[in-house]
Design a protein around this motif. Sequence first.
Motif, short mmCIF file in Angstrom:
data_model
loop_
_atom_site.label_atom_id
_atom_site.label_comp_id
_atom_site.label_asym_id
_atom_site.label_seq_id
_atom_site.Cartn_x
_atom_site.Cartn_y
_atom_site.Cartn_z
N VAL A 122 0.84 -1.20 0.00
CA VAL A 122 0.00 0.00 0.00
C VAL A 122 0.87 1.25 0.00
CG1 VAL A 122 -1.73 1.31 1.30
CG2 VAL A 122 -1.92 -1.18 1.12
N PHE A 123 1.93 1.23 0.81
CA PHE A 123 2.83 2.39 0.88
C PHE A 123 3.61 2.55 -0.42
CE2 PHE A 123 3.19 1.74 5.77
CZ PHE A 123 1.83 1.99 5.89
N ILE A 124 4.02 1.42 -1.01
CA ILE A 124 4.74 1.48 -2.29
C ILE A 124 3.82 2.04 -3.38
CG2 ILE A 124 5.93 0.11 -4.05
CD1 ILE A 124 6.61 -1.89 -1.77
N ASP A 125 2.56 1.63 -3.35
CA ASP A 125 1.57 2.17 -4.29
C ASP A 125 1.45 3.68 -4.14
OD1 ASP A 125 -0.92 2.12 -6.03
OD2 ASP A 125 -1.79 2.76 -4.13
N SER A 126 1.39 4.16 -2.90
CA SER A 126 1.29 5.60 -2.66
C SER A 126 2.49 6.34 -3.23
CB SER A 126 1.17 5.88 -1.16
OG SER A 126 0.00 5.30 -0.63
N MET A 127 3.67 5.78 -3.03
CA MET A 127 4.89 6.41 -3.57
C MET A 127 4.86 6.40 -5.10
SD MET A 127 7.64 8.06 -3.04
CE MET A 127 7.97 7.88 -1.29
N GLY A 128 4.40 5.30 -5.69
CA GLY A 128 4.26 5.25 -7.13
C GLY A 128 3.28 6.29 -7.64
N TRP A 129 2.22 6.55 -6.86
CA TRP A 129 1.21 7.52 -7.28
C TRP A 129 1.74 8.95 -7.21
CZ3 TRP A 129 -2.33 7.17 -10.47
CH2 TRP A 129 -3.44 8.02 -10.52
N ILE B 225 6.00 3.62 -12.73
CA ILE B 225 5.69 2.27 -13.19
C ILE B 225 6.47 1.22 -12.41
CG2 ILE B 225 5.94 0.69 -15.15
CD1 ILE B 225 5.31 3.14 -16.96
N THR B 226 7.74 1.50 -12.15
CA THR B 226 8.57 0.55 -11.40
C THR B 226 7.99 0.30 -10.01
OG1 THR B 226 10.57 1.23 -12.59
CG2 THR B 226 10.87 0.13 -10.47
N LEU B 227 7.62 1.38 -9.33
CA LEU B 227 7.06 1.25 -7.98
C LEU B 227 5.70 0.57 -7.99
CD1 LEU B 227 8.08 4.78 -6.68
CD2 LEU B 227 8.81 2.63 -5.65
N LEU B 228 4.84 0.99 -8.91
CA LEU B 228 3.49 0.42 -8.95
C LEU B 228 3.51 -1.06 -9.35
CD1 LEU B 228 1.66 3.49 -10.50
CD2 LEU B 228 1.39 2.61 -8.18
N GLN B 229 4.43 -1.42 -10.26
CA GLN B 229 4.53 -2.82 -10.64
C GLN B 229 4.99 -3.67 -9.45
OE1 GLN B 229 3.81 -4.30 -13.92
NE2 GLN B 229 3.68 -5.92 -12.38
N ARG B 230 5.92 -3.12 -8.65
CA ARG B 230 6.37 -3.86 -7.46
C ARG B 230 5.22 -4.02 -6.46
NH1 ARG B 230 9.81 -1.79 -2.52
NH2 ARG B 230 10.07 -3.76 -1.41
N ALA B 231 4.46 -2.94 -6.28
CA ALA B 231 3.32 -3.03 -5.36
C ALA B 231 2.31 -4.05 -5.85
CB ALA B 231 2.66 -1.65 -5.23
N ASP C 156 2.85 -6.64 -7.77
CA ASP C 156 3.41 -7.98 -7.62
C ASP C 156 3.24 -8.48 -6.19
OD1 ASP C 156 4.17 -8.05 -10.27
OD2 ASP C 156 6.25 -7.43 -9.88
N LEU C 157 3.33 -7.55 -5.23
CA LEU C 157 3.18 -7.93 -3.82
C LEU C 157 1.73 -8.17 -3.45
CD1 LEU C 157 5.72 -5.44 -2.18
CD2 LEU C 157 5.95 -7.93 -2.27
N GLU C 158 0.82 -7.42 -4.04
CA GLU C 158 -0.60 -7.56 -3.71
C GLU C 158 -1.44 -7.20 -4.93
OE1 GLU C 158 -4.04 -5.95 -0.60
OE2 GLU C 158 -1.97 -5.28 -0.40
N ARG C 159 -2.23 -8.16 -5.39
CA ARG C 159 -3.12 -7.94 -6.53
C ARG C 159 -4.37 -7.19 -6.07
NH1 ARG C 159 0.70 -8.95 -9.72
NH2 ARG C 159 0.48 -10.35 -11.48
N HIS C 160 -4.20 -5.89 -5.85
CA HIS C 160 -5.29 -5.05 -5.35
C HIS C 160 -5.84 -4.21 -6.50
CE1 HIS C 160 -7.43 -1.96 -3.06
NE2 HIS C 160 -7.38 -2.78 -2.03
N PRO C 161 -7.18 -4.06 -6.59
CA PRO C 161 -7.75 -3.35 -7.74
C PRO C 161 -7.31 -1.89 -7.86
CG PRO C 161 -9.42 -3.77 -6.04
CD PRO C 161 -8.22 -4.58 -5.69
N GLU C 162 -7.14 -1.20 -6.74
CA GLU C 162 -6.72 0.21 -6.82
C GLU C 162 -5.27 0.33 -7.26
OE1 GLU C 162 -7.84 2.66 -3.51
OE2 GLU C 162 -9.72 1.59 -3.23
N ILE C 163 -4.44 -0.63 -6.86
CA ILE C 163 -3.06 -0.63 -7.35
C ILE C 163 -3.07 -0.88 -8.86
CG2 ILE C 163 -0.78 -1.71 -7.20
CD1 ILE C 163 -1.40 -2.45 -4.32
#
Length: 595
Positions: A517-524, A536-542, A544-551
């Motif tokens: 979730v925190f990695i997604d926020s940083m990617g955003w 893209i690098t950050l969001l892809q990592r997030a 990969d860690l969690e298949r969340h719809p908002e990510i």
Amino acid sequence: MKILISLFISFFAYINPTSTNAAFDGSGYCVGCAMPSRGDIKLAQASQSDKEFNPSQNDRRMDLDVRAFRSELMYKFLIAEFAKHNKLYDLAAETLVDILRSEERSDIAEMAADAANVARRLDLALEAAKVWFRLDPDSIKARFVYLTVILSNNEFLIAKPLVEDFLSNNESELDKKLQYVSELVARAQDRDGGYRFLAEVTREIPNSYSKALLLGQSAWRAGRALEARVHADEALDYQPRSEDAALLKASALRQIDGERSIEFLAEFLTSHPNANSVRTSVIGDLIREERYSDAIPHLQHLSREDASNANIRFTLALVLFEVGEFEESKARVHRALSLGYEDRSSAYFQLGLIDEKLDALSAAANWFSSVPKGSRFIEAQTHLAKIKLATEGLEPTIAYLNQRANETPEYHVVFVELQGMMYREAGRLDDYFAVLDEGLEVAPDEPSLLYSSAMAAEQLGRLDILEIRLRRLIELQPDNAQAYNALGYTLADKTDRFDEAKTLLVRALELSPDDPVFIDSMGWIEFKLKDYDKSITLLQRAYDLERHPEIAAHLGEALWARGREVEAKSVWTSALDQFPDNDVLLETLERHGMD
């Protein structure tokens, strides 16, 4: 004067050989300390034939001649005794070691070493043990305390001749000696150095099952999975039915090839079906991998082997629940209770979950109501509130929760937050915020209420209140990563204060670097700053860690902005298949013309 006399008498109790702060288990091993117990030392005595292992030497102590002490030393002894009785263990150890530095006697060294052990002061224990062993090298306890401390301090070269001498005497007790030395080496801070030391001091000892197993366990502790596997195979060559060796090999394989670990244990069970500790390990592996159907036959086997074991029955009930066998799961829970299953809170909670799945809401509510205060109470009350909301409506549910908040002041905050949750689920966002706001009037610095009311304020568009409350929460809990992330993400998503948002999100990731979730926020925020490649690098990592719809929505946005529209659509389509009703995902697809 009476106090001084009392302390003076207690000083003699302190040096009495039967007086100790250490606790021993049934086998005589010292629990929670680094010193060898009397049981350890007597084992060493029994295994030796020479004079130095005379049992009378272990128990003897010289009587202290109080007249020989200067008044200053007597005063320090009184301080040490006072500190010991008041659980000021550091002070007791420091004072006794200070006495030892000016009055080198083996009995004082022993007291200092014991006190340092209780205080878990390796530095002082090492100093006292060295003096003690130098002054009384024939003392068994001095030798083994010294050996324990120097091994804990990774002084392997000093320990080597002592261990080799110990292992070379009386080979009839060799397996017990190897076990003892292995336990000493396990206390070394340098695990890898400990393994190499153990391999070196046992090099000339004939190969055996015990030697192979103990070396393998040491290798495993050192993180040497390959060496651990080799030693485990050697142990199995000596004793093919050994469950300890099989479990060691499985642990090593788990690091080398996880799938092969389960295969090996299954093969072992085929040859040795009564190896129940191995079967238990297999069950654990299968449950961790969520292979519940595969775990069921093993649990059924254990149930047949030990029909009166309530814990096995309850574990089987949990696994049956995970595969949707609700009626069978219920029967197993009741059977576990009839066999005396002790954790009734978990049993009642599980029965509530089962009846909830079976749509027997009245029965489920009764079970959740039966869960007493404790580890499952809050979860049970949450489920109960949702059932009441579905069956009785909002107002009776709020009245119930308000009543419970007044009846159980220790859970007042929990019931206030549950009221807020019910209002939110009913779509009454103003009441959602209001009830949490009222809760803060009673407990203005309650962290959970600060966070929950901030989230409620965000849904009302009151970003000013959100910011005030999250900043207050950060002030109260400067290591609260969730608060940094919530404030940083809101500033990134709802304002143009991007630099400030990024500073907050960097702090959140410093506190919890692997949270998706925190990695997604940083990617955003990187997306908002138009650094699309980094985003893209950050969001892809997030993702990969969690298949969340908002990510998925965020990752698609970044890919789209970078001109990678086909990949963006693929991410969104895949996420939509899994989360067809997610509002954020649906809004993103609509905005990009993907109805």
